[in-house]
Design an enzyme around this catalytic site. Structure first.
Site, PDB file in Angstrom:
ATOM      1  N   SER A  55     -74.993  18.563 -66.819  1.00 48.75           N
ATOM      2  CA  SER A  55     -75.794  17.911 -65.777  1.00 48.75           C
ATOM      3  C   SER A  55     -74.908  16.867 -65.129  1.00 48.75           C
ATOM      4  O   SER A  55     -74.575  15.852 -65.734  1.00 48.75           O
ATOM      5  CB  SER A  55     -77.032  17.262 -66.391  1.00 48.75           C
ATOM      6  OG  SER A  55     -77.881  18.235 -66.955  1.00 48.75           O
TER       7      SER A  55
ATOM      8  N   LYS B 253     -81.227  20.378 -60.927  1.00 54.73           N
ATOM      9  CA  LYS B 253     -81.359  19.770 -62.257  1.00 54.73           C
ATOM     10  C   LYS B 253     -81.801  18.314 -62.151  1.00 54.73           C
ATOM     11  O   LYS B 253     -82.622  17.853 -62.948  1.00 54.73           O
ATOM     12  CB  LYS B 253     -80.026  19.857 -63.001  1.00 54.73           C
ATOM     13  CG  LYS B 253     -80.037  19.186 -64.388  1.00 54.73           C
ATOM     14  CD  LYS B 253     -81.096  19.796 -65.322  1.00 54.73           C
ATOM     15  CE  LYS B 253     -81.236  19.019 -66.628  1.00 54.73           C
ATOM     16  NZ  LYS B 253     -80.109  19.239 -67.548  1.00 54.73           N
TER      17      LYS B 253
ATOM     18  N   LYS C  24     -78.369   8.913 -67.482  1.00 49.95           N
ATOM     19  CA  LYS C  24     -77.348   9.402 -66.549  1.00 49.95           C
ATOM     20  C   LYS C  24     -77.961  10.328 -65.498  1.00 49.95           C
ATOM     21  O   LYS C  24     -77.699  10.183 -64.299  1.00 49.95           O
ATOM     22  CB  LYS C  24     -76.250  10.125 -67.332  1.00 49.95           C
ATOM     23  CG  LYS C  24     -75.173  10.794 -66.490  1.00 49.95           C
ATOM     24  CD  LYS C  24     -75.377  12.310 -66.388  1.00 49.95           C
ATOM     25  CE  LYS C  24     -75.291  12.988 -67.741  1.00 49.95           C
ATOM     26  NZ  LYS C  24     -75.439  14.464 -67.637  1.00 49.95           N
TER      27      LYS C  24
END
Length: 306
Positions: free
Chosen positions: A108, A182, A250
């Site tokens: 990701s 994502k 993140k």
């Protein structure tokens, strides 16, 4: 566009390299070994590769060496900085990749980095696909991940037999679109986890049996995949990671933080995601960054004095 190689991808003809064998990566790579593919792995801590080596994988000393002997290289590392280092730096994958080979990044990561890698790969006669996944450790183990692919459609189609071993791939568009998908996925997952956490804390305070509570609401509007994956774990206080809290921080940051100046038009104001990021960030600050994301319930409990 031509496919990257004239022959279909297959266990007998396609050499695969894999970098990143954590909770998710090791489970995903094991499916390729089970299907008969020749798999070479690189690990900064070689002992972590023992399970895959026992299944027939080969261990190499560097990303460059792995790239030289692979037709397709998969990466599943921690964050965009790791991706940039392992792919683009002087001793990275791209420096040694053979023309026509393919990089598939399951990390990701940043959409802008995915586009940078794509441009660099094409400049060397190679291909890259950004293909982050959703489904956690259970989806990885069971080969039921959702895979979001960005890049050249024909390359994604060529890779489909391998993707099918790990889950279901959806082609999202040009380079970077897989990563954007994502990020959007994580925004929704975070919101679901926050609602699930608050609902369970409320139900417990109200004196409800939490198992009965979940059974009663899962068939209605409150039901979600987050509930199915994480509700039971929250109740059982099982905070073992399928996805680390620090990685959720993140991922959400990629959606709510300022992006590169030349991409200002992509900035979106997301107040709910920003609050969700703050809650997960508080877990990191309390030393809980290595817990699974279902540990978010502990933040709601802490706010309520538990």
């Amino acid at each position: 566009m031509e496919t990257p190689r004239p022959k279909p991808i297959s266990p007998t003809q396609t050499r695969i390299g894999w970098i990143g064998i954590g909770v998710m990566g090791a489970a995903m790579a094991s499916h390729l070994l089970s299907a008969g593919y020749s798999l070479t792995v690189y690990a900064r801590t070689p002992s972590k590769a023992s399970s895959l080596l026992s299944q027939g994988a080969h261990l190499t000393d560097s990303p460059q060496q792995l790239a030289r002997q692979s037709d397709v290289v998969f990466t599943m590392v921690g964050n965009p900085q790791d991706v940039k280092q392992v792919v683009l730096e002087a001793d990275g994958i791209l420096s040694a990749l053979n023309p026509g080979a393919v990089i598939v990044d399951h990390t990701s990561s940043s959409p802008s980095l995915a586009r940078e890698i794509y441009t660099s790969a094409r400049g060397k006669g190679c291909w890259s696909i950004d293909a982050p996944v959703s489904g956690g450790d259970i989806g990885a183990r069971e080969g039921k991940l959702a895979i979001f692919a960005g890049g050249e459609r024909s390359v994604v189609e060529w890779l489909k037999p391998v993707f099918d071993l790990m889950g279901r791939v959806t082609y999202m568009g040009e380079a970077g679109c897989g990563q954007s998908c994502k990020i959007g996925n994580q925004i929704m997952v975070g919101a679901n986890l926050m609602g699930l956490s608050e609902g369970l804390v409320f139900a417990e305070k109200a004196g409800l049996d939490l198992r009965k509570y979940m059974g009663a609401i899962r068939g209605g509007g409150a039901g979600s995949m987050a509930m199915e994956l994480f509700g039971g774990r929250m109740i059982e206080r099982d905070f073992r990671p399928g996805g680390f809290v620090e990685y959720m921080v993140k991922d959400l940051g990629l959606g709510v933080d300022v992006v590169k100046e030349d991409e200002d038009e992509r900035v979106v104001v997301l107040p709910g995601a920003a609050l969700c990021k703050q809650m997960f960030s508080s877990m990191v600050a309390n030393g809980d960054g290595k817990l699974g994301t279902q540990g978010l319930i502990t933040v709601v409990e802490r706010i309520n004095g538990k």
